[in-house]
Design a protein around this motif. Structure first.
Motif, PDB file in Angstrom:
ATOM      1  N   GLY A  21       0.733  -1.359  -0.070  1.00 28.15           N
ATOM      2  CA  GLY A  21      -0.141  -0.041  -0.248  1.00 28.15           C
ATOM      3  C   GLY A  21       0.789   1.136  -0.311  1.00 28.15           C
ATOM      4  O   GLY A  21       0.364   2.272  -0.070  1.00 28.15           O
ATOM      5  N   ALA A  22       2.175   1.421   0.309  1.00 26.67           N
ATOM      6  CA  ALA A  22       3.080   3.026   0.129  1.00 26.67           C
ATOM      7  C   ALA A  22       3.280   2.638  -0.800  1.00 26.67           C
ATOM      8  O   ALA A  22       3.277   2.134  -2.028  1.00 26.67           O
ATOM      9  CB  ALA A  22       4.180   2.795   1.286  1.00 26.67           C
ATOM     10  N   VAL A  23       4.216   3.827  -1.174  1.00 29.04           N
ATOM     11  CA  VAL A  23       5.029   4.140  -2.816  1.00 29.04           C
ATOM     12  C   VAL A  23       6.536   4.355  -1.735  1.00 29.04           C
ATOM     13  O   VAL A  23       6.742   4.654  -1.054  1.00 29.04           O
ATOM     14  CB  VAL A  23       4.035   5.626  -2.998  1.00 29.04           C
ATOM     15  CG1 VAL A  23       2.494   4.832  -3.541  1.00 29.04           C
ATOM     16  CG2 VAL A  23       4.212   6.487  -2.250  1.00 29.04           C
ATOM     17  N   HIS A  24       7.219   3.738  -3.192  1.00 31.53           N
ATOM     18  CA  HIS A  24       8.308   5.307  -2.572  1.00 31.53           C
ATOM     19  C   HIS A  24       8.580   6.429  -1.897  1.00 31.53           C
ATOM     20  O   HIS A  24       8.627   7.250  -3.109  1.00 31.53           O
ATOM     21  CB  HIS A  24       9.500   3.959  -4.424  1.00 31.53           C
ATOM     22  CG  HIS A  24      11.221   4.921  -4.088  1.00 31.53           C
ATOM     23  ND1 HIS A  24      10.997   5.629  -4.181  1.00 31.53           N
ATOM     24  CD2 HIS A  24      11.556   3.499  -3.769  1.00 31.53           C
ATOM     25  CE1 HIS A  24      12.247   5.648  -3.639  1.00 31.53           C
ATOM     26  NE2 HIS A  24      13.034   4.275  -3.726  1.00 31.53           N
ATOM     27  N   PRO A  25       9.496   6.347  -1.506  1.00 31.53           N
ATOM     28  CA  PRO A  25       9.981   7.875  -0.806  1.00 31.53           C
ATOM     29  C   PRO A  25       9.921   9.251  -2.099  1.00 31.53           C
ATOM     30  O   PRO A  25       9.732  10.794  -2.110  1.00 31.53           O
ATOM     31  CB  PRO A  25      10.507   7.968  -0.098  1.00 31.53           C
ATOM     32  CG  PRO A  25      11.066   6.245   0.322  1.00 31.53           C
ATOM     33  CD  PRO A  25      10.259   5.519  -0.927  1.00 31.53           C
ATOM     34  N   GLY A  26      10.695   8.729  -3.042  1.00 31.77           N
ATOM     35  CA  GLY A  26      11.181   9.655  -4.175  1.00 31.77           C
ATOM     36  C   GLY A  26       9.764   9.675  -5.307  1.00 31.77           C
ATOM     37  O   GLY A  26       9.166  10.984  -5.752  1.00 31.77           O
ATOM     38  N   LEU A 167       1.662  15.755   5.646  1.00 27.12           N
ATOM     39  CA  LEU A 167       2.247  14.841   5.633  1.00 27.12           C
ATOM     40  C   LEU A 167       1.925  13.631   7.016  1.00 27.12           C
ATOM     41  O   LEU A 167       2.359  12.877   6.652  1.00 27.12           O
ATOM     42  CB  LEU A 167       3.839  15.047   6.600  1.00 27.12           C
ATOM     43  CG  LEU A 167       4.358  16.183   5.181  1.00 27.12           C
ATOM     44  CD1 LEU A 167       5.863  16.734   5.499  1.00 27.12           C
ATOM     45  CD2 LEU A 167       4.551  15.056   4.120  1.00 27.12           C
ATOM     46  N   LEU A 168       0.876  14.431   8.525  1.00 25.33           N
ATOM     47  CA  LEU A 168       1.167  13.664   8.864  1.00 25.33           C
ATOM     48  C   LEU A 168      -0.484  12.654   8.383  1.00 25.33           C
ATOM     49  O   LEU A 168      -0.192  11.400   8.588  1.00 25.33           O
ATOM     50  CB  LEU A 168       0.198  14.340  10.545  1.00 25.33           C
ATOM     51  CG  LEU A 168       1.131  15.352  10.840  1.00 25.33           C
ATOM     52  CD1 LEU A 168      -0.012  15.567  12.431  1.00 25.33           C
ATOM     53  CD2 LEU A 168       2.169  14.144  11.899  1.00 25.33           C
ATOM     54  N   LEU A 169      -0.923  13.271   7.724  1.00 30.98           N
ATOM     55  CA  LEU A 169      -2.228  12.395   6.614  1.00 30.98           C
ATOM     56  C   LEU A 169      -1.725  11.090   6.251  1.00 30.98           C
ATOM     57  O   LEU A 169      -1.880   9.969   5.541  1.00 30.98           O
ATOM     58  CB  LEU A 169      -3.590  13.760   5.617  1.00 30.98           C
ATOM     59  CG  LEU A 169      -4.117  14.388   6.926  1.00 30.98           C
ATOM     60  CD1 LEU A 169      -4.244  15.694   6.225  1.00 30.98           C
ATOM     61  CD2 LEU A 169      -4.965  14.099   8.086  1.00 30.98           C
ATOM     62  N   LEU A 170      -0.767  11.475   5.241  1.00 36.48           N
ATOM     63  CA  LEU A 170       0.461  10.765   4.554  1.00 36.48           C
ATOM     64  C   LEU A 170       0.941   9.551   5.469  1.00 36.48           C
ATOM     65  O   LEU A 170       0.739   7.957   5.452  1.00 36.48           O
ATOM     66  CB  LEU A 170       1.090  11.026   3.880  1.00 36.48           C
ATOM     67  CG  LEU A 170       1.714  10.373   2.814  1.00 36.48           C
ATOM     68  CD1 LEU A 170       1.052  10.290   2.067  1.00 36.48           C
ATOM     69  CD2 LEU A 170       3.317  11.253   2.023  1.00 36.48           C
ATOM     70  N   LEU A 171       1.074   9.680   6.680  1.00 34.27           N
ATOM     71  CA  LEU A 171       1.850   9.002   7.755  1.00 34.27           C
ATOM     72  C   LEU A 171       0.554   7.956   8.188  1.00 34.27           C
ATOM     73  O   LEU A 171       0.988   7.318   8.050  1.00 34.27           O
ATOM     74  CB  LEU A 171       2.437   9.612   9.054  1.00 34.27           C
ATOM     75  CG  LEU A 171       4.155  10.133   8.535  1.00 34.27           C
ATOM     76  CD1 LEU A 171       4.820  11.055  10.326  1.00 34.27           C
ATOM     77  CD2 LEU A 171       5.002   8.885   7.972  1.00 34.27           C
ATOM     78  N   ALA A 172      -0.659   9.278   8.689  1.00 40.24           N
ATOM     79  CA  ALA A 172      -1.248   7.953   9.185  1.00 40.24           C
ATOM     80  C   ALA A 172      -2.798   6.494   7.590  1.00 40.24           C
ATOM     81  O   ALA A 172      -2.758   5.698   8.458  1.00 40.24           O
ATOM     82  CB  ALA A 172      -2.529   8.857   9.880  1.00 40.24           C
ATOM     83  N   GLY A 173      -2.799   7.817   6.768  1.00 38.62           N
ATOM     84  CA  GLY A 173      -3.527   7.195   6.073  1.00 38.62           C
ATOM     85  C   GLY A 173      -2.844   5.891   5.013  1.00 38.62           C
ATOM     86  O   GLY A 173      -3.281   5.055   5.053  1.00 38.62           O
ATOM     87  N   GLN A 174      -1.557   6.595   4.487  1.00 36.44           N
ATOM     88  CA  GLN A 174      -0.815   5.494   3.853  1.00 36.44           C
ATOM     89  C   GLN A 174       0.701   4.296   4.398  1.00 36.44           C
ATOM     90  O   GLN A 174      -0.223   2.919   4.260  1.00 36.44           O
ATOM     91  CB  GLN A 174       0.123   5.917   2.401  1.00 36.44           C
ATOM     92  CG  GLN A 174       0.040   5.480   1.279  1.00 36.44           C
ATOM     93  CD  GLN A 174       0.643   6.308   0.157  1.00 36.44           C
ATOM     94  OE1 GLN A 174       1.787   7.504   0.295  1.00 36.44           O
ATOM     95  NE2 GLN A 174       0.451   6.208  -0.674  1.00 36.44           N
ATOM     96  N   CYS A 175       1.038   5.197   5.241  1.00 37.09           N
ATOM     97  CA  CYS A 175       2.179   4.199   5.849  1.00 37.09           C
ATOM     98  C   CYS A 175       1.663   3.809   6.904  1.00 37.09           C
ATOM     99  O   CYS A 175       1.952   2.328   7.573  1.00 37.09           O
ATOM    100  CB  CYS A 175       2.745   5.237   6.478  1.00 37.09           C
ATOM    101  SG  CYS A 175       4.500   6.267   5.167  1.00 37.09           S
TER     102      CYS A 175
END
Length: 347
Positions: A21-26, A167-175
């Motif tokens: 479910g995650a993507v490459h940081p780049g 960024l917090l939403l990205l961490l919570a939702g995707q990561c």
């Protein structure tokens, strides 16, 4: 054999939350294009309409700001620099430890994504506290509608939120919850729009219009929170069984919803004169740090569970021959061409 094992690892990881479910940081910056564009347009329109007066141009506003001690930001910046360096060291050491496995696990660098985001988030928060130590409050604006002339509105906090909250939403939702990025874009955009509208409320002199914008802001907060609750529901349906670190992931999302709600209560208190400029400034400084530290602590457990799940996937799904010298390759040992280094396949 190694090339054939990669799909098995990716299929096996989705069920237990190892790396799916995650993507490459780049690719993060590229996928933020929509969020950044809409946020920039909203901020430009609202700022152009409001045209607030800088606090540094109003003597009363400068006097109020000077009454608030900057020692809190000295302490905060010192602590944040330590946390940033710790997270950066963790990122670098983790990268060095996993890069040798890239030939076996093509998506192993996804494990570094949370650390990279946290490093950037702590760095932005560090810069915010450095700015707040400036002698003149150029980072704030003056408003006459908060019960006195020259009351400061600390715009710097809203700028930091426009950067760090997505960024917090990205961490919570995707990561953490492994939701696809298309499910996270809307809450990101909605959140940044209502943050901008909340800032504008301090400069709207019409009481009825101000109440309407406040109501709209809280309605958008409820909308974004609903989408975040949907993330949790989908994650729990896909992962009904308790696993190591599993419930830390939905806990992070629910905690962010609660924290954002507390921010809203303080915002209303300041808008209606129950919270002073000093109280608002200190609260936002404290809560900005606490929220990021909470995310950092949760991801300590999440990353531990990911490493655990990754090892289990390797053992359960990989049907390949490992070389005795694989671990030594990180120290420069070349054993790929020596057939005597082969051992029995793992089962």
């Amino acid at each position: 054999m190694q090339a054939a094992s990669r799909p098995l690892l990716r299929r096996g990881s989705k069920g237990n939350g190892a790396v799916g479910g995650a993507v490459h940081p780049g690719r993060i910056l590229a996928r933020f294009a929509t969020v950044v564009s809409i946020t920039a347009v909203t901020v430009a329109l609202v700022f152009g309409v409001m045209q607030p007066l800088p606090c540094s141009h109003v003597e009363a506003c400068v006097a109020i700001d000077h009454d608030i001690s900057y020692i809190y930001h000295v302490v905060a910046s010192s602590g944040l620099s330590t946390v940033f360096l710790h997270e950066l060291a963790s990122y670098v050491l983790t990268y060095k430890s996993v890069r040798q496995a890239r030939s076996l696990l093509g998506n192993v660098l996804i494990l570094l994504q949370p650390s990279a985001i946290l490093c950037f988030s702590f760095f932005v928060l560090f810069l915010e506290n450095i700015v707040l130590m400036a002698k003149m409050p150029w980072y704030a604006h003056s408003t006459p509608i908060l019960g006195g002339e020259g009351q400061p509105v600390y715009t710097i906090f809203y700028v930091e939120w426009l950067i760090n909250v997505p960024l917090l939403l990205l961490l919570a939702g995707q990561c953490a919850l492994e939701r696809p990025f298309q499910e996270i874009v809307r809450p990101m955009v909605v959140t940044n729009v209502y943050i901008t509208l909340a800032w504008a409320c301090y400069f709207i002199e019409s009481q009825s219009l101000q109440n309407a914008v406040v109501t709209l802001s809280f309605a958008m907060y409820a909308w974004a929170s609903y989408d975040m609750c949907l993330w949790v529901g989908k994650f729990m349906r896909l992962n009904p069984d308790s696993q190591s670190g599993l419930y830390l992931r939905p806990f992070l999302t629910i905690s962010l919803i609660v924290i954002f709600g507390i921010y809203g209560v303080v915002f209303l208190g300041r808008l209606h004169g129950f919270v002073s400029a000093r109280g608002e400034k200190l609260f936002y400084t404290f809560m900005d740090i606490v929220s990021k530290l909470l995310v950092c602590m949760v991801f300590t457990g999440v990353r531990s569970s990911r490493y655990h799940s990754l090892i289990l996937d390797m053992l359960a799904n990989t049907n390949t021959s490992f070389r005795r010298g694989f671990n030594n390759s990180s120290q420069g040992s070349l054993v790929d061409s020596d057939p005597e280094n082969l051992v029995e396949p793992m089962v």
